[in-house]
Each structure stands twice: as structure tokens, then as C-alpha cells.
Write a protein that holds these residues in place. Structure first.
Motif, mmCIF file in Angstrom:
data_model
loop_
_atom_site.group_PDB
_atom_site.id
_atom_site.type_symbol
_atom_site.label_atom_id
_atom_site.label_comp_id
_atom_site.label_asym_id
_atom_site.label_seq_id
_atom_site.Cartn_x
_atom_site.Cartn_y
_atom_site.Cartn_z
ATOM 1 N N ASP A 238 -44.447 0.328 -10.102
ATOM 2 C CA ASP A 238 -43.813 -0.898 -9.805
ATOM 3 C C ASP A 238 -44.436 -1.894 -10.558
ATOM 4 N N ASN B 105 -43.306 -6.626 -9.985
ATOM 5 C CA ASN B 105 -42.513 -7.470 -9.140
ATOM 6 C C ASN B 105 -41.465 -8.108 -9.984
ATOM 7 N N ASP C 12 -37.369 -7.178 0.385
ATOM 8 C CA ASP C 12 -37.953 -6.967 -1.025
ATOM 9 C C ASP C 12 -37.660 -5.636 -1.441
ATOM 10 N N ASP D 104 -39.107 -4.454 -4.086
ATOM 11 C CA ASP D 104 -40.426 -3.768 -4.518
ATOM 12 C C ASP D 104 -40.959 -2.914 -3.722
ATOM 13 N N SER E 245 -46.031 -7.124 -4.178
ATOM 14 C CA SER E 245 -44.727 -7.395 -4.671
ATOM 15 C C SER E 245 -43.771 -7.580 -3.454
ATOM 16 N N ASP F 90 -42.053 -13.632 -2.042
ATOM 17 C CA ASP F 90 -42.985 -12.415 -2.225
ATOM 18 C C ASP F 90 -44.382 -12.833 -2.751
ATOM 19 N N MET F 91 -45.195 -11.757 -3.062
ATOM 20 C CA MET F 91 -46.521 -12.023 -3.566
ATOM 21 C C MET F 91 -47.317 -12.708 -2.525
ATOM 22 N N GLY G 129 -44.819 -15.647 -7.525
ATOM 23 C CA GLY G 129 -44.048 -14.681 -6.620
ATOM 24 C C GLY G 129 -42.780 -15.159 -6.849
#
Length: 719
Positions: free
Chosen positions: A76, A78, A110, A112, A119, A165-166, A172
Motif C-alpha cells: 500500500d 497513500n 480512507d 488505504d 495512510s 490522513d497520515m 497527508g
């Protein structure tokens, strides 16, 4: 990369790849065994692939080794930003909510891999909507951040929430959504009048229950929080006005409850209060949720019609009062300040016979015509009052006039009495009870006195006994009565009343003499008595008589037409002989045979049989023949016949059903055993010689007697 130990590098080995995505997503170099991806792979679409590879001889395609399986996993990265489940979000929160009041929770996802790095780790933040609202970075729960938010100041808010995210770190990916937040209303505002003083003007003729005016207080709240009630808390005219709330407009409507009068009171003052219907106890500290105002109502003058002192008048007048007699008066005045004179008149629609009138100036009611209480005991009229200065202003009042009784009618028989007395009656025997009627109504009730008229007292066959109870008895004064001597007696009865002035009248009672049995039951009487005894009413008798007269007219007309065509004498001469010969053998039983066959029909076919009704008189079923009793055997025979014939002559002369013309009664058969033998004319017409009629001189008196018995008149006797 794949490599087989059998591969010497001389190009004799060929590598083959099979499985998921082989040939499309993945390709293998046949000589070197290197595997390449032909397209971009998306972990969120498919995270791994299972492939199979083997090495074969390029020339013979024989497998050099067994097939090998291997898995290609997609790592994976991001490459997906967070996405909210809704956009936009809609939320409501009460105004004036405390800090930290939850509004709504938003959620972002998300794609991810959450198990691989950060992610898929999302953090929430608020981009727009501060300082009114805040959001929890971990849960996305939005809360109020500012106290005392007032819906009446600002009702709608647009809040922008970001999800990154992140874990919110640099690099992110992020996504946003809008949350529309509306402050819901709470009852935090009292109603308020726009003015402290309201003024309305209303005419004094305003109808009861109608609207005088409307007031409205304002409330910053909405819905049920703005509903309000109005009430009057003070007035200088108690009960004159009322105020009701119009729920659709939230107005206070002032309604008139009692009549206004400009001349009595020209202005009213009301104190009105308004308050909310639904009060929130949380906001009592804000202040009283009510307001007050003053209403001024000015009454305007209107030209009003005259007003009578009473709603109605009752007057009395004697029925013998003279013309122009005043029986009472009415009075009306103009209620306006500028009072006008009033003129009176009678509404002729209520007095079409012009029995009464009223003085135009003073309202005195007087009589124009004689009154009759027995015709009209009450008179209901209307008097009109009209303003002299404004004839269009009128009013009416009912006047009820009672006519007082005066003793101006004499008493009479209470009914039409049909009385009879038996020939065998005894002296002092009661034959009838009579009573009286009087249309007058004396206050103490009727008191009648009965007596025999003075002119009949000396030769009366009957007496009158007053029972002192408004009834009297008719009594016989001698033993036995003879219908042959006198069939009808007329008794004059004087009836007087006990009022002042005394009124009396002479009433004639008709008494018929009838034959009765030993118990006094009538057996035989004249036609009038039998008709009365039948119990038919006068109306029924008249109806039956009319029907009989119409039938008789038809029969007489039919007979006249037939006789006009062919009129045949009752006695046919010898020269007038027809071809038809009628044979008959019945000679009868002589004078004693009263039921013998009537051969008159043989001579004249148009002659009526004994069982049929005569066409020249009223049928005897309606007026039965009077059967007189046979005279006593002790008297002389010739005298009996003479008396009988005289009585028959008298009855026929007074018979109302006798025809007004001469009639011929023939008796063509008198039975066997007669000296004259048969009276048939058939024998005469068949004899060569002259017929001997000497027997007519012998039987002439008997024919005369029979003609009288069967209803002949004077001309019959002459015939």
C-alpha cells in the motif's frame, strides 16, 4: 525473476507463466524468466495475485521441472484521500445552548490500508465555523463553542470540517464536508405591544357581537413559542367589551357585548394584557413574559329611530264602545341629542279593516268602527313612530287590544233538536231534554232560564220545566196524541240569560207524533222523523239528496226523450190496436190480493213496475211512505174512509217531495171476486160490440182512495 537449474544459458529453456493476471497484468520473459507488470496495480482493488510458473524445453516443450506457485503482494501507498459519508450534513441545536452541547458527529473513511503505516489514520479539524462550534479531532463530534447563541440574531451557520490522513502529518491527503447548522427556537422572548395606547372609533349602532378593532403584540420567537393570549384586566365599562385571540394571526380582537349609547357614554377605556401561552421556566429570569397596553374606544353619534317606552302595549275595549273612544296611548321619543318630534300612525297591513286609528301627535289609540267580541276577541296591530325631521327614521311597536264582552246576544237552542212523542204517551212524561248556547262569555259563567211562551201557555199540549242547571225538560200535558188529527206540534220555548242587560229569544221545538210500541220505541212516523232517526248528519243528507236529484234529472230527461219519440196513452182505444197480442192468465186474488201481478205493463211497456221507483217523484227509499194506522173498528165505516181520505189529502198537500205537476195513477188490476170482473182493455179491443163500463161508477171512490194512498195530489183526485 524466475530461474531453473536446467538453464545452461544456451537458449534451450523457455519459461511459461500462468495464473491470475498472467498475460494481462503480468508478463514473463521466456528466455530470462523476468516477470514484469504491464499496468498500474491498485491495492484497494486487489491486494495480491497467485501465479504459477514452469520451465520447458524450447524444442520439445517437455517440462524440465515441476510447476512452481508463488504470490505477488501489492504494497500500500497513500494514494487515497479521506471521504465523508455525507456532504452536506444538516443539524439543529437549540439557541442559547451551553458550551459543549453536542450538535452532530461527522465521519470520514480512507481506502488505504489501515494496518500498514498511517495512510488510513484520519484526523478531523474545523476550517470554518469558529468560534461558534468545535470538532473532536478523533471522533468528528461537533459541539457548540460559544454560549448564548441567539436565533433571533443569527439562525443558520455553515461549518466546514476537514479530514486528513497520515495522522495529520505533512504530506497527508485530506477531504472536506459542509455542515449546515440551524439554531432551533426556544421561548426566550416575551410578547411586546408596539404601542402603549390604541384608539378605535365605533358608531353607537354597532351590532352586538361584531368586531370593534384588533391589536397585535410582537414576539421574536416563532411557532408555538410565539402563541399568546389577550385579556382585559381593567375597564370603565364592565361587560361592555370582550377580547378574543385570533390563533391564525395572533391578534387580539375586541368584540362588542352590550349596546352602545352615545347619549349615555361617549368613551370607554380598557386595560389589556398579553402573555405567551407556552412559557419556558428556564428563562423566567429574563423577565415577565407579558405586556400591557391601554385601549381607548370612542363612541360616535348616529341618528337613531324613535324608541317606545315599552316593547309592547296591551289595551282593552268594550265591544259596545262608541266610535272615537280612546282605549289607550303609546309613547316614543327620539334618543338623539338633537331630539326630533315624533309622529304616530297605524300600520295598515296589521289593520286592513281600519278598525282603529292613532292620534298623530299624542299617540292616543281610538276606535273607528264598532267592535264585536264574538267575531274578533283580540286585535293585533302595530303603531309606527316616525321622526318629524327625518321621516326615514321609523320604529314599530305591537299593540294587543282585547275586546271585553258585553251581553249582546240572546241564548238559543244548543243544537237542532229532533223530538217525537208517542201516540200512547202519558201525561207529564219527559220526551226531551234541552239546553242552550250563548256566544257571550259572562265573568260568572252562563245562567239560562227556560219557559213556555205566553201565547202558547193556554192551549199547549206540552210544558217546559226549568231544571235550574241550564237544562230543561219538555213534558207532555195530556194522555195520547193522534197523528191523524195533528202529526206535528210546535212548542215555543223562551230562553233568557242571567247577565245584564238580560237577553232572551223564542225558539221553536218541533215535536212529531209517531206510533210506538208499549215500551215507547218508535215504530212508524212521518218521513222527517224517520230521517232524523236514521242518524244522518245534515251534510250527509244534503249530499245524498243532490246525488238523487241528479239521477232523477237524468231519468226524467231519458223518459222525456222516449216519450217524445213515441207517446202511448195509458188506456189504448179500440181503434189503436197493435199487431202484438199479449196473453196472460193470472187474474189475481181479488181486492184482498195486494201483491197481484200489475197488468198495466201489458198495456204500456213503458209503465214502471211496482218494484221500480217512480220517475216523477223522489224515491221512497229516501222519503219512505207514511203508513197510517187503521182507524178503530168501532167508528162508522163511511166516516173512517172520509177521515182517511182527508188525512191523505193533507199529507199529500204538505209533502215536499210531491211533483209540481199533475200525475195520473192507474190501477189496472184489482183482483178476483170483483163485481166488475177484469178491467183489462185487451178484452175490449177484441169484442165486436161496445164494452160496458158501468162498473166505473161503482169503483170510482175506491180508485180515488187507492190513488190517495199511493201519493196522488189534487189533480190525481180530480182524475
Amino acid at each position: 525473476m524466475l530461474h531453473s537449474d536446467s538453464d545452461k544459458g544456451d537458449g534451450s529453456v523457455r519459461y511459461v507463466l500462468t495464473g491470475e493476471g498472467a498475460g494481462t497484468l503480468f508478463k514473463i520473459d521466456e528466455k530470462s524468466g523476468d516477470i514484469h507488470a504491464t499496468k498500474r496495480l491498485d491495492r484497494e482493488e486487489k491486494s495480491y495475485y497467485i501465479l504459477h510458473a514452469k520451465a520447458v524445453n524450447r524444442f520439445t516443450s517437455e517440462a524440465l521441472e515441476g510447476e512452481s506457485e508463488f504470490i505477488i503482494k501489492i504494497h500500500d501507498i497513500n494514494d487515497n484521500e479521506p471521504r465523508f459519508t455525507k456532504d452536506p450534513y444538516m443539524a439543529r441545536v437549540p439557541e442559547m445552548s451551553d458550551i459543549g452541547t453536542s450538535v452532530i458527529q461527522v465521519t470520514a473513511t480512507d481506502a488505504d490500508d489501515a494496518t500498514y503505516g498511517n495512510s488510513a489514520r484520519v484526523v478531523y479539524s474545523i476550517l470554518e465555523g469558529q468560534p461558534y462550534f468545535s470538532v473532536d479531532p478523533e471522533t468528528g463530534l461537533i459541539k457548540t463553542a460559544l454560549p448564548g447563541m441567539d436565533r433571533e440574531v443569527k439562525e443558520n451557520y455553515q461549518v466546514v470540517i476537514q479530514a486528513k490522513d497520515m495522522a495529520g502529518q505533512m504530506g497527508g491527503l485530506s477531504g472536506t464536508t459542509t455542515v449546515s447548522i440551524t439554531l432551533s427556537d426556544v421561548n426566550d422572548n416575551p410578547p411586546r405591544f408596539t404601542k402603549t395606547l390604541y384608539e378605535f372609533r365605533v358608531p353607537e349602532t354597532q351590532e352586538l357581537g361584531s368586531e370593534v378593532g384588533a391589536i397585535r403584540a410582537l414576539d421574536a420567537d416563532i411557532g408555538e413559542n410565539a402563541e399568546m393570549d389577550y385579556r382585559i384586566i381593567g375597564s370603565d365599562g364592565p361587560g361592555m367589551f370582550d377580547i378574543v385571540t385570533n390563533r391564525s394571526t395572533q391578534e387580539g380582537v375586541i368584540v362588542l357585548r352590550k349596546p352602545l349609547d352615545f347619549e349615555k357614554k361617549r368613551q370607554y377605556s380598557l386595560r389589556v394584557q398579553v402573555e405567551n401561552v407556552h412559557i419556558n421556566p428556564r428563562f423566567f429570569s429574563v423577565g415577565p413574559f407579558r405586556d400591557e397596553a391601554t385601549i381607548k374606544i370612542v363612541v360616535e353619534d348616529v341618528d337613531e329611530p324613535p324608541v317606545f317606552e315599552r316593547p309592547s302595549y296591551v289595551m282593552e275595549a268594550k265591544e259596545d264602545a262608541a266610535r272615537n273612544t280612546v282605549i289607550g296611548s303609546v309613547s316614543a321619543t327620539d334618543p338623539d341629542d338633537r331630539s326630533s318630534l315624533v309622529r304616530y300612525s297605524i300600520d295598515r297591513n296589521t289593520d286592513m279593516d281600519r278598525v282603529f286609528n292613532v292620534h298623530a301627535g299624542n299617540g292616543s289609540v281610538f276606535i273607528l268602527r264598532e267592535l264585536d267580541r264574538e267575531e274578533h276577541a283580540w286585535h293585533n296591530i302595530s303603531v309606527i313612530a316616525t321622526e318629524f325631521n327625518n321621516p326615514r327614521q321609523i320604529s314599530r311597536v305591537p299593540v294587543y287590544i282585547k275586546v271585553l264582552d258585553v251581553n249582546d246576544n240572546a241564548p238559543t237552542f244548543a243544537t237542532n233538536y229532533e223530538t217525537f212523542v208517542c201516540e200512547n204517551a202519558k201525561a207529564n212524561q219527559r220526551i226531551q231534554t234541552i239546553s242552550a248556547a250563548d256566544p257571550d262569555e259572562p265573568p260568572g259563567g252562563h245562567r239560562f232560564f227556560f219557559s213556555l211562551a205566553q201565547e202558547a201557555a193556554g192551549k199547549a199540549n206540552f210544558s217546559v220545566r226549568d231544571n235550574k242547571d241550564n237544562t230543561a225538560w219538555i213534558l207532555t200535558r195530556r194522555n195520547s196524541y193522534n197523528s191523524l188529527q195533528q202529526s206535528v206540534h210546535h212548542v215555543p220555548v223562551v230562553i233568557s240569560d242571567g247577565d245584564f242587560p238580560m237577553q232572551s229569544s223564542t225558539n221553536t221545538l218541533t215535536i212529531r207524533v209517531c206510533t210506538c210500541d208499549r215500551e215507547g220505541n218508535m215504530k212508524l212516523c212521518n218521513a222527517e222523523a224517520l230521517t232524523a232517526r236514521a242518524g244522518l248528519s245534515t251534510g250527509a243528507l244534503v249530499a245524498i239528496l243532490l246525488c238523487v236529484i241528479i239521477l232523477l234529472m237524468i231519468v226524467v230527461l231519458f223518459a222525456a226523450l222516449r216519450r217524445q219519440r213515441k207517446k202511448e196513452p195509458l188506456i189504448i182505444s179500440k181503434e189503436d190496436v197493435r199487431d202484438n197480442v199479449v196473453s196472460y192468465n193470472d187474474e189475481g186474488g181479488g181486492e184482498e190480493d195486494t201483491q197481484a201481478f200489475d197488468i198495466g205493463t201489458l198495456r204500456n211497456p213503458e209503465a214502471i213496475e211496482e218494484s221500480k221507483q217512480r220517475r216523477d217523484i223522489v224515491p221512497e227509499t229516501f222519503y219512505p211512505p207514511v203508513r197510517r194506522p187503521a182507524p178503530p173498528p168501532t167508528r162508522d165505516h163511511n166516516g173512517d174512509v172520509r177521515d182517511f181520505i182527508n188525512q191523505r189529502l193533507q199529507d199529500n198537500d204538505s209533502d215536499p217531495t210531491a211533483p209540481p205537476y199533475d200525475s195520473l195513477a192507474t190501477y189496472a188490476y184489482e183482483g178476483s171476486g170483483s163485481v166488475a170482473e177484469s178491467l183489462s182493455s185487451l178484452e175490449s179491443v177484441t169484442t165486436e160490440g161496445d164494452q160496458d163500463y158501468h162498473y166505473l161508477s161503482e169503483w170510482g171512490p175506491r180508485f180515488k182512495k187507492l190513488a190517495d194512498m199511493y201519493g196522488g195530489d189534487d189533480s190525481d183526485r180530480d182524475s
